[in-house]
Scaffold this motif. Sequence first.
Motif, PDB file in Angstrom:
ATOM      1  N   ARG A 242       0.705  -1.341  -0.289  1.00 58.78           N
ATOM      2  CA  ARG A 242      -0.375   0.156   0.268  1.00 58.78           C
ATOM      3  C   ARG A 242       0.383   1.215  -0.251  1.00 58.78           C
ATOM      4  NH1 ARG A 242      -4.950   1.007   0.881  1.00 58.78           N
ATOM      5  NH2 ARG A 242      -6.157  -0.736   1.367  1.00 58.78           N
ATOM      6  N   SER A 243       1.885   1.137   0.891  1.00 56.41           N
ATOM      7  CA  SER A 243       3.063   2.239   0.851  1.00 56.41           C
ATOM      8  C   SER A 243       3.542   2.707  -0.439  1.00 56.41           C
ATOM      9  CB  SER A 243       4.108   2.286   1.791  1.00 56.41           C
ATOM     10  OG  SER A 243       4.579   1.187   1.501  1.00 56.41           O
ATOM     11  N   ILE A 244       3.953   2.373  -1.491  1.00 57.43           N
ATOM     12  CA  ILE A 244       4.159   2.139  -2.961  1.00 57.43           C
ATOM     13  C   ILE A 244       3.007   2.873  -4.005  1.00 57.43           C
ATOM     14  CG2 ILE A 244       4.901   1.166  -4.780  1.00 57.43           C
ATOM     15  CD1 ILE A 244       6.607   0.971  -2.987  1.00 57.43           C
ATOM     16  N   VAL A 245       1.128   2.255  -3.676  1.00 54.39           N
ATOM     17  CA  VAL A 245       0.430   3.180  -4.201  1.00 54.39           C
ATOM     18  C   VAL A 245       0.467   4.774  -4.178  1.00 54.39           C
ATOM     19  CG1 VAL A 245      -1.611   3.087  -4.754  1.00 54.39           C
ATOM     20  CG2 VAL A 245      -0.612   1.281  -3.722  1.00 54.39           C
ATOM     21  N   ARG A 246       0.674   5.277  -2.823  1.00 53.48           N
ATOM     22  CA  ARG A 246       0.733   6.581  -2.313  1.00 53.48           C
ATOM     23  C   ARG A 246       2.306   7.212  -3.054  1.00 53.48           C
ATOM     24  NH1 ARG A 246      -0.371   4.705   2.908  1.00 53.48           N
ATOM     25  NH2 ARG A 246       1.811   4.088   3.554  1.00 53.48           N
ATOM     26  N   ARG A 247       2.889   6.484  -3.499  1.00 52.83           N
ATOM     27  CA  ARG A 247       4.039   7.046  -3.885  1.00 52.83           C
ATOM     28  C   ARG A 247       3.764   7.132  -6.185  1.00 52.83           C
ATOM     29  NH1 ARG A 247       8.882   7.552  -1.553  1.00 52.83           N
ATOM     30  NH2 ARG A 247       9.044   7.812   0.982  1.00 52.83           N
ATOM     31  N   LEU A 248       3.500   6.550  -6.051  1.00 52.74           N
ATOM     32  CA  LEU A 248       3.180   6.186  -7.753  1.00 52.74           C
ATOM     33  C   LEU A 248       2.132   7.160  -8.272  1.00 52.74           C
ATOM     34  CD1 LEU A 248       1.889   2.494  -8.258  1.00 52.74           C
ATOM     35  CD2 LEU A 248       3.898   3.439  -8.930  1.00 52.74           C
ATOM     36  N   ASN A 249       1.096   7.814  -7.331  1.00 53.97           N
ATOM     37  CA  ASN A 249       0.565   9.307  -7.593  1.00 53.97           C
ATOM     38  C   ASN A 249       0.651   9.549  -8.514  1.00 53.97           C
ATOM     39  OD1 ASN A 249      -0.391  11.546  -6.215  1.00 53.97           O
ATOM     40  ND2 ASN A 249       1.433  13.135  -7.221  1.00 53.97           N
ATOM     41  N   ASN A 250      -0.371   8.260  -9.170  1.00 48.81           N
ATOM     42  CA  ASN A 250      -1.473   8.331 -10.116  1.00 48.81           C
ATOM     43  C   ASN A 250      -2.697   8.322 -10.811  1.00 48.81           C
ATOM     44  OD1 ASN A 250      -1.960   7.646 -13.039  1.00 48.81           O
ATOM     45  ND2 ASN A 250       0.037   6.573 -13.661  1.00 48.81           N
ATOM     46  N   SER A 251      -3.475   9.069 -11.062  1.00 54.63           N
ATOM     47  CA  SER A 251      -5.008   9.320 -10.828  1.00 54.63           C
ATOM     48  C   SER A 251      -5.675   8.515 -11.996  1.00 54.63           C
ATOM     49  CB  SER A 251      -5.050  11.054 -11.474  1.00 54.63           C
ATOM     50  OG  SER A 251      -4.612  10.967 -12.983  1.00 54.63           O
ATOM     51  N   GLU A 252      -5.044   7.735 -12.802  1.00 55.24           N
ATOM     52  CA  GLU A 252      -5.168   6.775 -13.194  1.00 55.24           C
ATOM     53  C   GLU A 252      -5.495   5.737 -12.789  1.00 55.24           C
ATOM     54  OE1 GLU A 252      -6.560   7.189 -17.256  1.00 55.24           O
ATOM     55  OE2 GLU A 252      -6.165   9.302 -16.051  1.00 55.24           O
ATOM     56  N   LEU A 253      -5.049   4.898 -11.842  1.00 57.41           N
ATOM     57  CA  LEU A 253      -5.223   3.614 -10.851  1.00 57.41           C
ATOM     58  C   LEU A 253      -6.273   3.819  -9.333  1.00 57.41           C
ATOM     59  CD1 LEU A 253      -1.168   3.499 -10.928  1.00 57.41           C
ATOM     60  CD2 LEU A 253      -2.528   2.240 -12.218  1.00 57.41           C
ATOM     61  N   VAL A 254      -6.656   2.945  -9.185  1.00 50.62           N
ATOM     62  CA  VAL A 254      -7.089   2.710  -8.327  1.00 50.62           C
ATOM     63  C   VAL A 254      -6.657   1.588  -7.562  1.00 50.62           C
ATOM     64  CG1 VAL A 254      -9.302   3.712  -8.697  1.00 50.62           C
ATOM     65  CG2 VAL A 254      -8.893   1.049  -9.377  1.00 50.62           C
ATOM     66  N   THR A 255      -7.401   1.812  -6.168  1.00 51.12           N
ATOM     67  CA  THR A 255      -6.871   0.757  -5.235  1.00 51.12           C
ATOM     68  C   THR A 255      -7.411  -0.102  -4.648  1.00 51.12           C
ATOM     69  OG1 THR A 255      -4.928   2.017  -4.859  1.00 51.12           O
ATOM     70  CG2 THR A 255      -5.620   0.083  -2.912  1.00 51.12           C
ATOM     71  N   VAL A 256      -7.616  -1.382  -4.582  1.00 51.95           N
ATOM     72  CA  VAL A 256      -8.364  -2.600  -3.741  1.00 51.95           C
ATOM     73  C   VAL A 256      -7.506  -3.196  -3.142  1.00 51.95           C
ATOM     74  CG1 VAL A 256     -10.429  -4.470  -4.119  1.00 51.95           C
ATOM     75  CG2 VAL A 256      -9.520  -2.072  -6.474  1.00 51.95           C
ATOM     76  N   LYS A 257      -8.674  -3.337  -2.067  1.00 49.98           N
ATOM     77  CA  LYS A 257      -8.473  -4.062  -1.284  1.00 49.98           C
ATOM     78  C   LYS A 257      -8.536  -5.968  -1.218  1.00 49.98           C
ATOM     79  CE  LYS A 257      -8.906  -5.295   4.166  1.00 49.98           C
ATOM     80  NZ  LYS A 257      -7.544  -4.869   4.582  1.00 49.98           N
ATOM     81  N   ILE A 258      -7.356  -6.883  -1.160  1.00 49.61           N
ATOM     82  CA  ILE A 258      -7.366  -8.351  -1.409  1.00 49.61           C
ATOM     83  C   ILE A 258      -8.198  -8.900  -0.226  1.00 49.61           C
ATOM     84  CG2 ILE A 258      -6.083 -10.104  -1.537  1.00 49.61           C
ATOM     85  CD1 ILE A 258      -6.138  -8.395  -3.648  1.00 49.61           C
ATOM     86  N   SER A 259      -9.691  -9.184  -0.466  1.00 51.64           N
ATOM     87  CA  SER A 259     -10.081  -9.399   1.320  1.00 51.64           C
ATOM     88  C   SER A 259      -9.672 -10.843   1.767  1.00 51.64           C
ATOM     89  CB  SER A 259     -11.915  -9.429   1.082  1.00 51.64           C
ATOM     90  OG  SER A 259     -12.024  -9.933  -0.292  1.00 51.64           O
ATOM     91  N   LYS A 260      -9.311 -11.531   0.984  1.00 52.41           N
ATOM     92  CA  LYS A 260      -9.228 -13.096   1.032  1.00 52.41           C
ATOM     93  C   LYS A 260      -8.229 -13.636   0.018  1.00 52.41           C
ATOM     94  CE  LYS A 260     -11.266 -17.521   1.868  1.00 52.41           C
ATOM     95  NZ  LYS A 260     -12.201 -18.817   1.644  1.00 52.41           N
ATOM     96  N   PRO A 261      -7.247 -13.856   0.187  1.00 49.98           N
ATOM     97  CA  PRO A 261      -6.694 -13.890   1.747  1.00 49.98           C
ATOM     98  C   PRO A 261      -5.633 -12.797   1.808  1.00 49.98           C
ATOM     99  CG  PRO A 261      -5.457 -14.858  -0.131  1.00 49.98           C
ATOM    100  CD  PRO A 261      -5.948 -15.112  -1.012  1.00 49.98           C
ATOM    101  N   ALA A 262      -5.696 -12.267   3.040  1.00 48.07           N
ATOM    102  CA  ALA A 262      -4.875 -11.111   3.972  1.00 48.07           C
ATOM    103  C   ALA A 262      -3.065 -11.496   3.643  1.00 48.07           C
ATOM    104  CB  ALA A 262      -5.461 -10.778   4.932  1.00 48.07           C
ATOM    105  N   ILE A 263      -2.642 -10.361   2.007  1.00 41.50           N
ATOM    106  CA  ILE A 263      -0.727 -11.026   2.444  1.00 41.50           C
ATOM    107  C   ILE A 263      -0.393 -10.049   2.790  1.00 41.50           C
ATOM    108  CG2 ILE A 263       1.172 -10.746   0.491  1.00 41.50           C
ATOM    109  CD1 ILE A 263      -1.638 -11.037  -2.017  1.00 41.50           C
ATOM    110  N   ASP A 264      -0.136 -10.608   4.102  1.00 40.89           N
ATOM    111  CA  ASP A 264       1.168  -9.869   5.159  1.00 40.89           C
ATOM    112  C   ASP A 264       2.403  -9.315   4.068  1.00 40.89           C
ATOM    113  OD1 ASP A 264      -0.913  -9.055   6.528  1.00 40.89           O
ATOM    114  OD2 ASP A 264      -0.120 -10.489   7.559  1.00 40.89           O
ATOM    115  N   TRP A 265       2.723  -7.668   4.143  1.00 42.22           N
ATOM    116  CA  TRP A 265       3.643  -7.773   3.923  1.00 42.22           C
ATOM    117  C   TRP A 265       4.947  -7.211   5.247  1.00 42.22           C
ATOM    118  CZ3 TRP A 265       6.307  -8.749  -0.589  1.00 42.22           C
ATOM    119  CH2 TRP A 265       7.779  -7.771  -1.355  1.00 42.22           C
ATOM    120  N   GLN A 266       5.520  -8.401   5.826  1.00 37.45           N
ATOM    121  CA  GLN A 266       6.414  -8.068   6.682  1.00 37.45           C
ATOM    122  C   GLN A 266       7.733  -7.420   6.479  1.00 37.45           C
ATOM    123  OE1 GLN A 266       4.848  -8.458  10.514  1.00 37.45           O
ATOM    124  NE2 GLN A 266       6.977  -7.124  10.644  1.00 37.45           N
ATOM    125  N   TYR A 267       7.768  -6.285   6.790  1.00 33.53           N
ATOM    126  CA  TYR A 267       9.725  -5.846   6.994  1.00 33.53           C
ATOM    127  C   TYR A 267      10.132  -6.381   8.067  1.00 33.53           C
ATOM    128  CZ  TYR A 267       7.093  -2.602   3.388  1.00 33.53           C
ATOM    129  OH  TYR A 267       6.687  -1.667   2.379  1.00 33.53           O
TER     130      TYR A 267
END
Length: 294
Positions: A242-267
Amino acid sequence: MDIRQLQYFVEVVNQKSFTKAAGTLHVSQPSISKMIKALEEELGIVLLDRTERKMELTDGGQLVYEHAVKMLQLIDSLSSSIGEIRGMERGRVKLGMMPTVGSFLLPNVIALFKKRYPGIDIEMKEYSAKLLEVQVEQGSIDAGLTVLPADTDQFTAVPLVAEELVAIAHRDHWLAERESVNLAELKEEAFILFTEEYAIHDVVKKACQLSGFEPKVAYMSSLWDFVGEMVATELGISLVPRSIVRRLNNSELVTVKISKPAIDWQYALIYRKDRYLSHAARAFIAFARQHLSP
């Protein structure tokens, strides 16, 4: 030859007196005489000419004195430097980080760390997640900012913050009407993936497989912004943090949550289990864990 022999000898020469040297060193005069005698016997030369109630350096004594002074200065310098390192007054940390992700997480932490430890230098390099593990394993860097899972046989992993992966699509795509989507619903979509050297490639493929399908790969890229541009030109969809989406800053893009399975990105920060880790590196890892706790 030991350090005390050199210390006693240098002090006697500086004070021009066994008695005065004994006073400054807080030892008995016989102890000093015995120590210097032992040094002379070990070297096989006379260091001090004590005739006619005067004490002068012999030629050999002058040579030993000059070298002894340098050696004692080096030892003092070493002790001082070690003290500075233990006190975190100086040091260097070599860090590896994944492109874009590191710039998202680390700048504020590094700025705070430098305020607390201004004498510690931080050197940073960018690597893909898989290459980063190689660099840590080879000892080229002290620690690396990556994503879990990591090879726990080789590395100690310090978990940091986590975020979710989300789907991105063009605003005219059917996903634009959805707030969330089950990953299995995307089985007929064309995927724009990151190349195999990036951890996210394996994470996305595994998530798709667990959802019952193999992703149809239209394109692959190693560049975050290029992936976003390809999605914006309707060449496919992609899954990104999700943090990358904010950096793309492109009005042509939409973001959609993945409800199943939840995919964690653990740093996580990883470092080799069997390798010495400097005081500075340990301090940075502890500092990052404190400020980027899960």
